[in-house]
Write a protein that holds these residues in place. Structure first.
Motif, mmCIF file in Angstrom:
data_model
loop_
_atom_site.group_PDB
_atom_site.id
_atom_site.type_symbol
_atom_site.label_atom_id
_atom_site.label_comp_id
_atom_site.label_asym_id
_atom_site.label_seq_id
_atom_site.Cartn_x
_atom_site.Cartn_y
_atom_site.Cartn_z
ATOM 1 N N THR A 39 14.909 10.317 -2.676
ATOM 2 C CA THR A 39 15.563 9.219 -3.127
ATOM 3 C C THR A 39 14.893 8.563 -4.368
ATOM 4 O OG1 THR A 39 14.209 7.670 -1.650
ATOM 5 C CG2 THR A 39 16.303 8.455 -0.670
ATOM 6 N N ILE A 40 15.606 7.329 -4.852
ATOM 7 C CA ILE A 40 14.733 6.688 -6.018
ATOM 8 C C ILE A 40 15.027 5.251 -5.516
ATOM 9 C CG2 ILE A 40 14.767 6.247 -8.377
ATOM 10 C CD1 ILE A 40 16.129 8.665 -9.021
ATOM 11 N N GLU A 41 13.794 4.657 -5.336
ATOM 12 C CA GLU A 41 13.945 3.435 -4.993
ATOM 13 C C GLU A 41 13.510 2.557 -6.135
ATOM 14 O OE1 GLU A 41 11.181 2.737 -1.848
ATOM 15 O OE2 GLU A 41 11.774 4.235 -0.405
ATOM 16 N N LEU A 42 14.111 1.122 -6.443
ATOM 17 C CA LEU A 42 13.890 0.037 -7.409
ATOM 18 C C LEU A 42 12.420 -0.278 -7.130
ATOM 19 C CD1 LEU A 42 14.641 -1.290 -9.803
ATOM 20 C CD2 LEU A 42 15.439 -3.024 -8.269
ATOM 21 N N TRP A 43 11.945 -0.614 -6.089
ATOM 22 C CA TRP A 43 10.611 -0.966 -5.778
ATOM 23 C C TRP A 43 10.090 -0.292 -4.484
ATOM 24 C CZ3 TRP A 43 6.396 -3.534 -7.295
ATOM 25 C CH2 TRP A 43 5.463 -4.077 -6.519
ATOM 26 N N HIS A 44 8.780 0.106 -4.722
ATOM 27 C CA HIS A 44 8.098 0.802 -3.660
ATOM 28 C C HIS A 44 6.828 0.139 -3.632
ATOM 29 C CE1 HIS A 44 7.212 3.912 -0.514
ATOM 30 N NE2 HIS A 44 6.102 3.715 -1.014
ATOM 31 N N GLY A 45 6.812 -0.687 -2.437
ATOM 32 C CA GLY A 45 5.380 -1.721 -2.185
ATOM 33 C C GLY A 45 4.374 -1.039 -1.586
ATOM 34 N N GLU A 46 4.411 0.064 -0.714
ATOM 35 C CA GLU A 46 3.405 0.392 0.043
ATOM 36 C C GLU A 46 2.440 1.420 -0.544
ATOM 37 O OE1 GLU A 46 2.921 2.803 4.393
ATOM 38 O OE2 GLU A 46 4.807 2.058 3.907
ATOM 39 N N VAL A 47 1.393 1.020 -1.027
ATOM 40 C CA VAL A 47 0.285 1.663 -1.815
ATOM 41 C C VAL A 47 -0.309 2.907 -1.329
ATOM 42 C CG1 VAL A 47 -2.015 1.502 -3.027
ATOM 43 C CG2 VAL A 47 -0.312 -0.279 -3.180
ATOM 44 N N ASN A 48 -0.527 2.896 -0.069
ATOM 45 C CA ASN A 48 -0.993 4.016 0.752
ATOM 46 C C ASN A 48 -0.027 5.024 1.452
ATOM 47 O OD1 ASN A 48 -3.650 3.258 0.037
ATOM 48 N ND2 ASN A 48 -3.567 1.751 1.544
ATOM 49 N N SER A 49 0.988 5.422 0.647
ATOM 50 C CA SER A 49 1.853 6.181 1.185
ATOM 51 C C SER A 49 2.303 7.352 0.187
ATOM 52 C CB SER A 49 3.327 5.125 1.270
ATOM 53 O OG SER A 49 3.768 5.000 0.048
ATOM 54 N N SER A 50 3.051 8.271 0.642
ATOM 55 C CA SER A 50 3.653 9.434 -0.104
ATOM 56 C C SER A 50 4.463 8.923 -1.330
ATOM 57 C CB SER A 50 4.007 10.657 0.675
ATOM 58 O OG SER A 50 5.102 9.880 1.399
ATOM 59 N N GLY A 51 4.750 7.794 -0.978
ATOM 60 C CA GLY A 51 6.170 7.092 -1.824
ATOM 61 C C GLY A 51 5.447 6.438 -3.182
#
Length: 190
Positions: A39-51
């Motif tokens: 997927t392509i998210e506009l915002w990904h706010g979780e820093v400690n994640s694979s995203g």
């Protein structure tokens, strides 16, 4: 708004070509086009994640906006009004594109893992990397329009926001890449 005769008619195609070259080089380096999550998210706010660093924007986007402010200011100081804003924007794009390519080399990715809080960092997706250049353009455009005091306040505000939200920002990122400080790394780890 772009006025005739300011150079934008030849600069914009070159800026687009730089983005295309960036994407081509990163794909040739083995970078993924989009997040492996599909997927392509506009915002990904979780820093400690694979995203993290895989979507259009994240908590490191403010750093790229700050790049734009800094590039505008530095190029204005170095070139002043002798060189129009369009060629300066092209030069800023060249620097940002070069950094995005270098930042995603195994050497720099490993340096991030060793010296910063980004222990599981795998590098940017191509989409995230291209969006980082667009974020720099936003900062450059804002710096061009805003009074100096508001530009400085915006940069400080973006740096403080990221510091508060994720215990990281452009200032700490540069510090930790060039001269890692154990006390800062421990504080960042929470």
């Amino acid at each position: 708004m772009m006025a005739r005769g300011t150079g934008w008619n030849w600069v914009l195609p070159l800026m687009a070509a730089l983005l295309a070259a960036q994407a081509a080089v990163q794909l040739a380096m083995g970078r993924v086009l989009i997040c492996t999550c599909g997927t392509i998210e506009l915002w990904h706010g979780e820093v400690n994640s694979s995203g993290n660093s895989q979507h259009l924007s994240d908590w490191y986007t403010p750093s790229h906006i700050v790049h734009g402010f800094l590039f505008y200011g530095a190029l204005w100081l170095l070139m002043g009004r002798r060189v129009g804003v369009a060629p300066r924007a092209l030069l800023a794009t060249l620097v940002e594109v070069a950094w995005e390519v270098v930042e995603n080399t195994p050497m720099v990715i490993n340096r991030y893992r060793e010296a910063t809080m980004a222990l599981g960092y795998t590098g940017d997706s191509v989409v995230n990397s291209l969006a980082d250049v667009v974020a720099m353009w936003l900062g450059f455009a804002l710096a061009r329009r805003l009074p100096v005091w508001l530009s400085v306040a915006t940069v400080l505000g973006l740096e403080l926001l990221a510091l508060w939200a994720i215990r990281d920002n452009l200032t700490l990122n540069v510090l930790m890449l060039l001269w890692p400080v154990d006390a800062v790394r421990q504080w960042q780890a929470g």
